[in-house]
Design a protein around this motif. Structure first.
Motif, short mmCIF file in Angstrom:
data_model
loop_
_atom_site.label_atom_id
_atom_site.label_comp_id
_atom_site.label_asym_id
_atom_site.label_seq_id
_atom_site.Cartn_x
_atom_site.Cartn_y
_atom_site.Cartn_z
N ALA A 1 9.35 48.34 17.43
CA ALA A 1 9.86 47.14 16.76
C ALA A 1 10.12 47.41 15.28
N ARG A 2 9.27 48.23 14.68
CA ARG A 2 9.48 48.60 13.28
C ARG A 2 10.71 49.49 13.13
N ASP A 3 10.90 50.43 14.08
CA ASP A 3 12.03 51.35 14.01
C ASP A 3 13.35 50.72 14.44
N LEU A 4 13.28 49.71 15.30
CA LEU A 4 14.48 49.07 15.85
C LEU A 4 14.45 47.57 15.54
N PRO A 5 14.66 47.18 14.28
CA PRO A 5 14.52 45.77 13.91
C PRO A 5 15.53 44.85 14.61
N PRO B 1 11.19 58.70 18.46
CA PRO B 1 11.51 57.72 17.43
C PRO B 1 12.50 58.32 16.44
N PRO B 2 13.28 57.59 15.71
CA PRO B 2 13.27 56.13 15.60
C PRO B 2 14.14 55.43 16.64
N ALA B 3 14.90 56.16 17.44
CA ALA B 3 15.77 55.51 18.43
C ALA B 3 14.99 55.11 19.68
N TRP B 4 13.83 55.69 19.89
CA TRP B 4 12.98 55.43 21.05
C TRP B 4 13.71 55.72 22.35
N THR B 5 14.34 56.90 22.36
CA THR B 5 14.95 57.39 23.58
C THR B 5 14.02 58.44 24.18
#
Length: 191
Positions: A167-171, A123-127
């Motif tokens: 979803a919170r990190d990538l609005p 996180p926050p890119a979730w890669t």
């Protein structure tokens, strides 16, 4: 599980408290040495370990700790599982040396890797920490199916928690795309 644990139930409780303390209090994902040692001592197999992880995550969901906490506990259990059930290289063999493509300076041109990449979420890119693709990458998807065994519901709860955190990190991530990325790949029938 009680038949496997026998008199070691208190030791398991202590080891699981270590897992929860690291994930919930210290907010980190680390391989839990006491749990790993206990599982080795008990000669716990992958199926029994997965059942234990399912019960821990199931009990934790009832406490509503939030998605980040579930991800950290799941990650910690995943590291323990990897340490317990991934074959190791013979101790006499040095780790492989690989060259990075496109790098030309001597120190940065090579790195040593003792084990395969972790494929954990970043996180926050979730890669993916292992391959850089969107998490869960194809490798992690197959690992998750194996790690959770036949417990599709527990895997869906874990991935749903990851979805909420992402979803919170990538609005800007559309809901349908997020749902497909985190849950759409799950088999419809038990695996």
């Amino acid at each position: 599980m009680a038949g496997i644990l026998g008199t070691r139930l208190a030791a398991l409780g202590d080891a699981l408290r270590d897992v929860l303390r690291a994930a919930l209090v210290m907010q980190c994902v680390v391989a839990p040495p006491r749990l790993i040692a206990l599982c080795r001592d008990l000669d716990l197999g992958p199926g029994a370990f997965d059942l234990l992880g399912h019960h821990v995550l199931g009990a934790l969901v009832g406490c509503r700790p939030g998605p980040d906490a579930l991800v950290r506990v799941g990650g910690t259990l995943g590291l323990a599982r990897r340490e317990l059930f991934t074959p190791r290289q013979p101790s006499g063999d040095p780790p492989p040396v690989r060259a990075h493509a496109g790098r030309h300076n001597g120190a940065a041109a090579r790195y040593r890797s003792a084990k395969p990449p972790e494929h954990l979420p970043s996180p926050p890119a979730w890669t993916c920490t292992g391959c850089g693709r969107e998490w869960p990458c194809a490798v992690k998807q197959s690992q998750l199916l194996a790690e959770f065994g036949g417990t599709r519901a527990a895997l869906a709860v874990y991935l749903g928690s990851c979805l909420v955190a992402a979803a919170r990190d990538l609005p800007g991530l559309p809901l349908a795309q997020a749902r497909n990325r985190f849950l759409g790949w799950l088999p419809r029938r038990p695996f």
